[in-house]
Design a protein around this motif. Structure first.
Motif, short mmCIF file in Angstrom:
data_model
loop_
_atom_site.label_atom_id
_atom_site.label_comp_id
_atom_site.label_asym_id
_atom_site.label_seq_id
_atom_site.Cartn_x
_atom_site.Cartn_y
_atom_site.Cartn_z
N LYS A 1 0.83 -1.31 0.12
CA LYS A 1 0.06 0.06 0.03
C LYS A 1 0.97 1.31 0.08
O LYS A 1 1.69 1.46 1.03
N GLY A 2 0.63 2.11 -0.97
CA GLY A 2 1.45 3.17 -0.95
C GLY A 2 3.18 3.14 -1.12
O GLY A 2 3.70 4.13 -0.63
N GLY A 3 3.43 2.06 -1.90
CA GLY A 3 4.86 1.72 -1.94
C GLY A 3 5.58 1.19 -0.68
O GLY A 3 6.72 1.15 -0.69
N GLU A 4 4.65 0.92 0.33
CA GLU A 4 5.10 0.25 1.76
C GLU A 4 4.60 -1.14 1.80
O GLU A 4 3.40 -1.40 1.37
N GLY A 5 5.52 -2.17 2.28
CA GLY A 5 4.96 -3.33 2.51
C GLY A 5 5.80 -4.53 1.75
O GLY A 5 7.04 -4.28 1.87
N ALA A 6 5.24 -5.36 1.07
CA ALA A 6 6.05 -6.47 0.60
C ALA A 6 6.77 -5.96 -0.57
O ALA A 6 6.33 -4.99 -1.32
N GLY A 7 7.93 -6.47 -1.13
CA GLY A 7 8.74 -6.19 -2.26
C GLY A 7 7.96 -6.77 -3.40
O GLY A 7 7.43 -7.75 -3.46
N VAL A 8 8.26 -5.96 -4.44
CA VAL A 8 7.89 -6.49 -5.95
C VAL A 8 8.68 -7.59 -6.55
O VAL A 8 9.74 -7.73 -6.43
N LYS A 9 7.96 -8.64 -6.71
CA LYS A 9 8.42 -9.98 -7.02
C LYS A 9 8.64 -10.00 -8.77
O LYS A 9 7.70 -9.76 -9.29
N VAL A 10 9.93 -9.78 -9.14
CA VAL A 10 10.45 -9.83 -10.60
C VAL A 10 10.45 -11.01 -10.90
O VAL A 10 11.51 -11.83 -10.37
N ILE A 11 9.72 -11.68 -11.77
CA ILE A 11 9.80 -13.27 -12.08
C ILE A 11 10.24 -13.24 -13.49
O ILE A 11 9.89 -12.44 -14.37
N ALA A 12 11.17 -14.33 -13.86
CA ALA A 12 11.34 -14.65 -15.28
C ALA A 12 10.88 -15.71 -15.54
O ALA A 12 10.89 -16.83 -14.82
N TYR A 13 10.15 -15.94 -16.72
CA TYR A 13 9.52 -17.14 -17.28
C TYR A 13 10.36 -17.85 -18.42
O TYR A 13 10.78 -17.09 -19.28
N GLU A 14 10.40 -19.10 -18.34
CA GLU A 14 11.09 -19.88 -19.24
C GLU A 14 10.31 -20.56 -20.29
O GLU A 14 9.36 -21.49 -19.62
N LYS A 15 10.18 -20.38 -21.41
CA LYS A 15 9.11 -20.82 -22.40
C LYS A 15 9.47 -22.03 -22.79
O LYS A 15 10.68 -22.64 -23.43
N PRO A 16 8.65 -23.30 -22.64
CA PRO A 16 8.73 -24.38 -22.93
C PRO A 16 8.60 -24.75 -24.55
O PRO A 16 8.13 -23.71 -25.00
N ALA A 17 9.18 -25.66 -25.03
CA ALA A 17 8.92 -25.96 -26.43
C ALA A 17 7.37 -26.20 -26.79
O ALA A 17 6.86 -25.37 -27.87
N ASP A 18 6.42 -26.58 -25.77
CA ASP A 18 5.02 -26.38 -26.00
C ASP A 18 4.66 -25.42 -24.98
O ASP A 18 4.72 -25.69 -24.07
N PRO A 19 4.20 -24.11 -25.68
CA PRO A 19 3.84 -23.10 -24.64
C PRO A 19 2.81 -23.40 -23.81
O PRO A 19 2.54 -22.60 -22.76
N LYS A 20 1.91 -24.45 -24.31
CA LYS A 20 0.73 -24.94 -23.39
C LYS A 20 1.17 -25.61 -21.96
O LYS A 20 0.18 -25.96 -21.16
N LYS A 21 2.44 -26.23 -22.29
CA LYS A 21 2.80 -26.96 -20.78
C LYS A 21 3.35 -26.05 -19.76
O LYS A 21 3.53 -24.80 -20.23
N PRO A 22 3.57 -26.26 -18.55
CA PRO A 22 3.90 -25.42 -17.24
C PRO A 22 5.12 -24.73 -18.10
O PRO A 22 6.12 -25.30 -18.60
N TRP A 23 5.31 -23.54 -17.61
CA TRP A 23 6.54 -22.64 -17.77
C TRP A 23 7.21 -22.74 -16.50
O TRP A 23 6.81 -22.37 -15.32
N LYS A 24 8.70 -22.85 -16.48
CA LYS A 24 9.57 -22.61 -15.34
C LYS A 24 9.43 -21.36 -15.21
O LYS A 24 9.58 -20.39 -15.84
N THR A 25 9.68 -20.70 -13.72
CA THR A 25 9.72 -19.49 -13.39
C THR A 25 10.88 -19.52 -12.18
O THR A 25 11.27 -20.46 -11.62
#
Length: 390
Positions: free
Chosen positions: A165-189
């Protein structure tokens, strides 16, 4: 020489030195224009324009600039961001998008934020198939980032941390996604960082640190950078620098031979200042960068890019804002260093009054070797190309 001719010669040289951009309106019915990016959608070797608008993601074909819808109404609320890059080397971009823009809701991911990957149809002018991915609330920006010679990850940046709230509290989770060969399968993060508490934008550039590109994130705590090596993200080289003393909204980065790394920014978020930092290095911790304020007259500045638009071997800064300032002006300006010391700058209008800049980028769209400027306008409801005619 006739003294009457001298002013004419002076005027001629002044005009030759000034930037020359020719504006072309590509779309006059843009709803908001949250984000515009450039990439080859149809594989014809020419860069197209791709836009995240309020309820649609669309692209405009280079040449005739015909508009095609990629996807629409993916979420209840507005779309907000788009990432496009050729990550598999086939000459055509892969596209990811973000929506459900609801910055006031920082807890419930069902009501705030979305991440979708768009699967390309055989005919790219038809609707693409959206694959929904897990996400944090307040998804705000995303970019495909190179993490190796032939690897890329989708890096997603929320505006707030969960419950923030208002820039205070928990940190921003910056997440990287790895695209699988089949994009409909789960992506690693992979969690890149959660130390910042209100972020706005990020950039990436290959600087010889780690494998691939280094990302720079701007926000309440200034600018922090992260590089990738051996399957892990690590911080640096901007940790504990003067860049953390200022709040950033927008960022752009360039490397110049005489001054190392040049970082341009909008301060603070949605702010009035265009700033420049010189002297930082991408390879090692350096002395404190030199800070230059280029302009303090903007209002809700929302776009910044850097490049040699004038072809003089120096880096110029282009910035745009979306609300009339105290002088009643809005638009886009170019800031030009007068010499290689980057100590003094001249200011040039690119668009005075015709662009409420929501998103800004630059690319050589016609293959003439000169950088053109592209902008999407919020209250002006337009998408324009500013053709570089120098």
């Amino acid at each position: 020489m006739n003294l009457l001719i001298l002013p004419l010669i002076s005027l001629l040289f002044s005009e030759l030195e000034n930037p020359k951009f020719e504006a072309q309106t590509i779309d006059s019915n843009v709803s908001i224009g949250y984000g515009v990016v450039v990439g080859d959608v149809d594989g014809d070797g020419k860069p197209d324009l791709i836009l995240a608008d309020k309820k649609q993601f669309v692209w405009y074909r280079n040449g005739d600039w015909k508009r095609f819808v990629l996807a629409e109404n993916l979420t209840d609320r507005d779309n907000v961001c788009i990432a496009a890059r050729d990550i598999d080397g086939d000459g055509k971009v892969e596209i990811a998008v973000g929506g459900q823009w609801n910055p006031g809701e920082t807890n419930d991911e069902a009501q705030s934020g979305s991440v979708h990957y768009l699967i390309r149809p055989s005919d790219p002018t038809q609707l693409w198939t959206a694959v929904q991915l897990p996400h944090e609330p307040t998804v705000h920006r995303m970019y495909w980032v190179k993490t190796g010679s032939s690897n890329h990850q989708l890096v997603v940046l929320p505006l707030h941390g969960r419950g923030n709230k208002g820039g205070e509290g928990a940190g921003v989770k910056v997440i990287a996604y790895e695209k699988p060969a089949d994009p409909k399968k789960p992506w690693k993060t992979k969690l890149i960082d959660y130390s910042m508490h209100l972020t706005h934008n990020m950039i990436s550039k290959e600087l010889g640190v780690g494998e691939g590109e280094t990302i720079f994130i701007g926000g309440k705590e200034g600018v922090k950078s992260f590089s990738y090596q051996d399957g892990e993200w690590f911080s640096g080289p901007t940790e504990a620098s003067a860049l953390e003393d200022h709040s950033f909204g927008e960022l752009s980065l360039a490397v110049i031979p005489t001054n190392g790394m040049l970082l341009a920014g909008v301060e603070p978020m949605h702010g009035n200042q265009v700033t420049l930092y010189l002297g930082t290095s991408g390879k090692e911790e350096s002395s404190q960068p030199r800070r230059i304020v280029l302009d303090e007259t903007l209002k809700e500045a929302h776009g910044i890019v850097t490049g040699d638009f004038l072809g003089n071997g120096r880096i110029q800064v282009v910035a745009g804002w979306r609300v009339p300032n105290e002088a009643g002006e809005m638009g886009i300006k170019l800031y030009e260093p007068v010499d290689e010391s980057y100590s003094q700058f001249k200011t040039h209008w690119i668009d005075q009054g015709g662009m409420a800049t929501e998103s800004l980028t630059a690319a050589d769209l016609d293959g003439d070797g000169k950088l053109d400027i592209i902008a999407a306008g919020r209250s002006t409801n337009n998408l324009k190309i500013y053709w570089n005619r120098r």
